[in-house]
Design a protein around this motif. Structure first.
Motif, PDB file in Angstrom:
ATOM      1  N   ARG A   1      32.176  11.816   4.060  1.00 45.69           N
ATOM      2  CA  ARG A   1      33.371  12.395   4.705  1.00 45.69           C
ATOM      3  C   ARG A   1      33.238  12.407   6.220  1.00 45.69           C
ATOM      4  NH1 ARG A   1      34.332  17.480   0.695  1.00 45.69           N
ATOM      5  NH2 ARG A   1      35.254  16.300  -1.005  1.00 45.69           N
ATOM      6  N   ARG A   2      32.062  12.742   6.702  1.00 43.15           N
ATOM      7  CA  ARG A   2      31.851  12.749   8.147  1.00 43.15           C
ATOM      8  C   ARG A   2      31.997  11.350   8.723  1.00 43.15           C
ATOM      9  NH1 ARG A   2      26.415  15.968   8.861  1.00 43.15           N
ATOM     10  NH2 ARG A   2      26.737  15.583  11.068  1.00 43.15           N
ATOM     11  N   ALA A   3      31.492  10.355   8.014  1.00 38.94           N
ATOM     12  CA  ALA A   3      31.631   8.974   8.470  1.00 38.94           C
ATOM     13  C   ALA A   3      33.092   8.558   8.483  1.00 38.94           C
ATOM     14  CB  ALA A   3      30.825   8.032   7.579  1.00 38.94           C
ATOM     15  N   ASP A   4      33.844   8.936   7.447  1.00 40.75           N
ATOM     16  CA  ASP A   4      35.275   8.615   7.396  1.00 40.75           C
ATOM     17  C   ASP A   4      36.031   9.288   8.534  1.00 40.75           C
ATOM     18  OD1 ASP A   4      34.870   7.044   5.177  1.00 40.75           O
ATOM     19  OD2 ASP A   4      35.578   8.568   3.751  1.00 40.75           O
ATOM     20  N   ASP A   5      35.665  10.537   8.827  1.00 44.11           N
ATOM     21  CA  ASP A   5      36.325  11.270   9.909  1.00 44.11           C
ATOM     22  C   ASP A   5      36.087  10.613  11.268  1.00 44.11           C
ATOM     23  OD1 ASP A   5      37.260  13.117   8.093  1.00 44.11           O
ATOM     24  OD2 ASP A   5      35.730  14.631   8.568  1.00 44.11           O
ATOM     25  N   GLN A   6      34.942   9.965  11.437  1.00 43.01           N
ATOM     26  CA  GLN A   6      34.590   9.347  12.713  1.00 43.01           C
ATOM     27  C   GLN A   6      34.904   7.857  12.776  1.00 43.01           C
ATOM     28  OE1 GLN A   6      33.289  11.020  15.433  1.00 43.01           O
ATOM     29  NE2 GLN A   6      33.771  12.849  14.268  1.00 43.01           N
ATOM     30  N   MET A   7      35.519   7.306  11.724  1.00 45.11           N
ATOM     31  CA  MET A   7      35.738   5.859  11.670  1.00 45.11           C
ATOM     32  C   MET A   7      36.566   5.351  12.853  1.00 45.11           C
ATOM     33  SD  MET A   7      34.929   3.073  10.263  1.00 45.11           S
ATOM     34  CE  MET A   7      34.080   3.654   8.818  1.00 45.11           C
ATOM     35  N   GLY A   8      37.505   6.134  13.318  1.00 41.00           N
ATOM     36  CA  GLY A   8      38.308   5.724  14.458  1.00 41.00           C
ATOM     37  C   GLY A   8      37.491   5.507  15.722  1.00 41.00           C
TER      38      GLY A   8
END
Length: 71
Positions: A21-28
């Motif tokens: 989830r943290r990786a997805d949140d920072q994908m941008g």
């Protein structure tokens, strides 16, 4: 078999989910770097508008190299 195996497994799985989830949140912030559009050093100091531009350029590069979803 250890009695704590279930607990250890459950905690490890939760950590995997949290990391994902943290990786997805920072994908941008990571996507333009992964696509080679900009360096991490530049992203660290980019404005919101610049991040949006870098993400759009990364999306365009992805479409050119992998094809668009509409195809």
């Amino acid at each position: 078999m250890r009695q704590t195996y279930f607990v250890d497994h459950a905690l490890t799985r939760q950590n995997d989910i949290i990391i994902s989830r943290r990786a997805d949140d920072q994908m941008g912030l990571w996507f333009p770097v992964m696509m080679g559009i900009v360096s991490q050093e530049v992203m660290d100091f980019a404005t919101v508008e610049e991040v949006q531009l870098y993400n759009e350029l990364a999306n365009k590069k992805w479409e050119l190299t992998h094809g668009s979803e509409e195809d």
